[in-house]
Scaffold this active site. Structure first.
Site, PDB file in Angstrom:
ATOM      1  N   ARG A 111       0.818  -1.215   0.000  1.00  0.00           N
ATOM      2  CA  ARG A 111       0.000   0.000   0.000  1.00  0.00           C
ATOM      3  C   ARG A 111       0.849   1.260   0.000  1.00  0.00           C
ATOM      4  O   ARG A 111       0.596   2.196  -0.773  1.00  0.00           O
ATOM      5  CB  ARG A 111      -0.918   0.005   1.242  1.00  0.00           C
ATOM      6  N   ILE A 112       1.862   1.300   0.877  1.00  0.00           N
ATOM      7  CA  ILE A 112       2.656   2.531   0.995  1.00  0.00           C
ATOM      8  C   ILE A 112       3.581   2.678  -0.220  1.00  0.00           C
ATOM      9  O   ILE A 112       3.727   3.784  -0.765  1.00  0.00           O
ATOM     10  CB  ILE A 112       3.427   2.569   2.331  1.00  0.00           C
ATOM     11  N   THR A 163      11.578   4.741   5.527  1.00  0.00           N
ATOM     12  CA  THR A 163      10.443   4.988   6.431  1.00  0.00           C
ATOM     13  C   THR A 163       9.807   3.654   6.814  1.00  0.00           C
ATOM     14  O   THR A 163       8.663   3.617   7.266  1.00  0.00           O
ATOM     15  CB  THR A 163       9.364   5.870   5.751  1.00  0.00           C
ATOM     16  N   ARG A 202      11.389   0.123   8.505  1.00  0.00           N
ATOM     17  CA  ARG A 202      11.849  -0.229   9.840  1.00  0.00           C
ATOM     18  C   ARG A 202      13.366  -0.159   9.839  1.00  0.00           C
ATOM     19  O   ARG A 202      14.011  -0.548   8.856  1.00  0.00           O
ATOM     20  CB  ARG A 202      11.410  -1.652  10.225  1.00  0.00           C
ATOM     21  N   GLU A 225      15.968   2.264  18.132  1.00  0.00           N
ATOM     22  CA  GLU A 225      15.312   3.526  18.511  1.00  0.00           C
ATOM     23  C   GLU A 225      15.121   3.603  20.021  1.00  0.00           C
ATOM     24  O   GLU A 225      14.779   2.582  20.625  1.00  0.00           O
ATOM     25  CB  GLU A 225      13.947   3.608  17.803  1.00  0.00           C
ATOM     26  N   HIS A 245      11.015   8.774  13.805  1.00  0.00           N
ATOM     27  CA  HIS A 245       9.931   7.812  13.546  1.00  0.00           C
ATOM     28  C   HIS A 245       8.560   8.508  13.557  1.00  0.00           C
ATOM     29  O   HIS A 245       7.693   8.180  14.375  1.00  0.00           O
ATOM     30  CB  HIS A 245       9.979   6.652  14.558  1.00  0.00           C
ATOM     31  N   ALA A 270       6.757   9.172  10.416  1.00  0.00           N
ATOM     32  CA  ALA A 270       6.193   9.185   9.060  1.00  0.00           C
ATOM     33  C   ALA A 270       4.659   9.166   9.056  1.00  0.00           C
ATOM     34  O   ALA A 270       4.034   9.781   8.200  1.00  0.00           O
ATOM     35  CB  ALA A 270       6.743   8.035   8.231  1.00  0.00           C
TER      36      ALA A 270
HETATM   37  C1  GLV Z   1       4.711   2.885  12.340  1.00  0.00           C
HETATM   38  O1  GLV Z   1       5.879   2.719  12.218  1.00  0.00           O
HETATM   39  C2  GLV Z   1       3.744   1.906  11.951  1.00  0.00           C
HETATM   40  O2  GLV Z   1       4.124   0.769  11.662  1.00  0.00           O
HETATM   41  O3  GLV Z   1       2.558   2.244  11.920  1.00  0.00           O
END
Ligand code: GLV
Length: 327
Positions: free
Chosen positions: A159-160, A239, A241, A270, A288, A290
């Site tokens: 999706r992203i 963006t 992991r 992190e 972190h 995004a």
């Molecule tokens: C943030 O990193 C998520 O996975 O929603």
């Protein structure tokens, strides 16, 4: 007979709407802090609850999951779920849920922000002006790289990844991608995507953007050998992991000019950042964030509350990850 309300643990601060929704229905043990719980505290606090609203900083390993007697659902406020051992949850009969879709566009916006900030040296420009170094206009002052018309390489066409591809199309970019699974032909056609091998992507892309989940197969997807294949002018954007990139290798590659620049929102440990990245000029670092638009984080909080409620009420949680548990 008094009806006992189910007990739900919320491990860390979320948007208040989600708590209001849950408190109307359940007994809520709300850890309303930004620190959340240490792993020892978490393992104590989960005792006697039927549902858990968790965040990506909570590690649910097999050992902890095995102690979760009576828990019906672990509802993660994130799309990623590498913090939960899904096989162990499934084995224990516990639903695991996430918050997809609502954050797709927000996250893609941010990936593109990092890409543009790195290419056009926005943060360096800000620091230059802010620190009073701007004395004169010069022909190549903070000259960066073009975005329009360049080649965007996307790892992970979920999706992203698709939402990032759409943005790339708006910039007339050539779009190449790699994924363990090739996208349907109609989608390739609609977005103008070219499926290429991992090596070809690394060699041809001006921008490499990562949109894979963290799995054993994607851990250190980008390490020293991959960075060595990239163009010296290339820009890496992460963006996804942190552990998808070998951070030490990336710090070396950036310091040596093996690649031009990077935009990073996620890190291996992190909130620690590899010290080699902290003093580089050619990296843009973000904590972190995004998916962090106010509206999207509000929606993610509500979605997690609704997933938990569905599980407690015997309905199929809308965003069930281990779907084998629902027959
Ligand atoms: C943030 O990193 C998520 O996975 O929603």
């Amino acid at each position: 007979m008094a009806h006992t309300r189910a007990k739900i643990l919320v491990t860390k601060r979320v948007f208040p709407e989600a708590i209001a929704f849950l408190e109307q229905r359940y007994e809520v043990d709300y850890v309303a802090t930004d620190e959340g719980l240490s792993s020892d505290q978490l393992s104590q606090r989960v005792r006697g609850v039927q549902a858990i609203v968790s965040q990506l900083t909570d590690k649910f390993n097999a050992g902890l999951i095995d102690t979760l007697d009576g828990v019906k659902v672990i509802s993660n406020v994130a799309v990623g779920f590498d913090n939960i051992d899904i096989a162990a949850a499934t084995q224990k009969g516990i639903f695991a849920t996430n918050t997809p879709d609502v954050l797709t566009e927000t996250t893609a916006d941010f990936a593109f922000s990092l890409l543009m900030a790195a290419a056009r040296r926005v943060v360096e420009g800000h620091q230059f002006v802010h620190s009073g170094q701007w004395k004169q206009w010069t022909i190549d002052l903070l000259a960066g790289q073009d975005i329009f018309g360049q080649t965007l390489g996307i790892f992970g066409m979920g999706r992203i990844g698709q939402a990032v591809a759409r943005r790339g199309r708006g910039f007339s970019m050539r779009l190449i991608y790699h994924d363990a699974q090739r996208a349907p032909a109609e989608l390739e056609k609609e977005l103008g995507l070219e499926f290429v091998s991992k090596d070809e992507l690394l060699r041809s892309a001006d921008f490499v953007s990562l949109h894979v989940p963290l799995l054993e197969s994607t851990r250190k997807l980008i390490g020293a050998p991959e960075l060595a294949m990239m163009k010296p002018s290339a820009i890496l954007v992460n963006t996804a992991r942190g552990p998808v990139v070998d951070e030490a290798a990336l710090a070396r590659a950036l310091a040596q000019g093996q690649i031009a620049s990077a935009g990073l929102d996620v890190f291996e440990r992190e909130p620690e950042v590899h010290p080699g990245l902290l003093h580089l000029r050619n990296v843009v670092l973000a904590p972190h964030i995004a998916s962090a638009s106010v509206e999207t984080r509000r929606k993610m909080s509500m979605m997690a509350a609704e997933n938990a409620a569905a599980a407690l009420e015997g309905r199929r949680p809308p965003n069930l990850i281990n779907s084998a548990l629902w027959r």
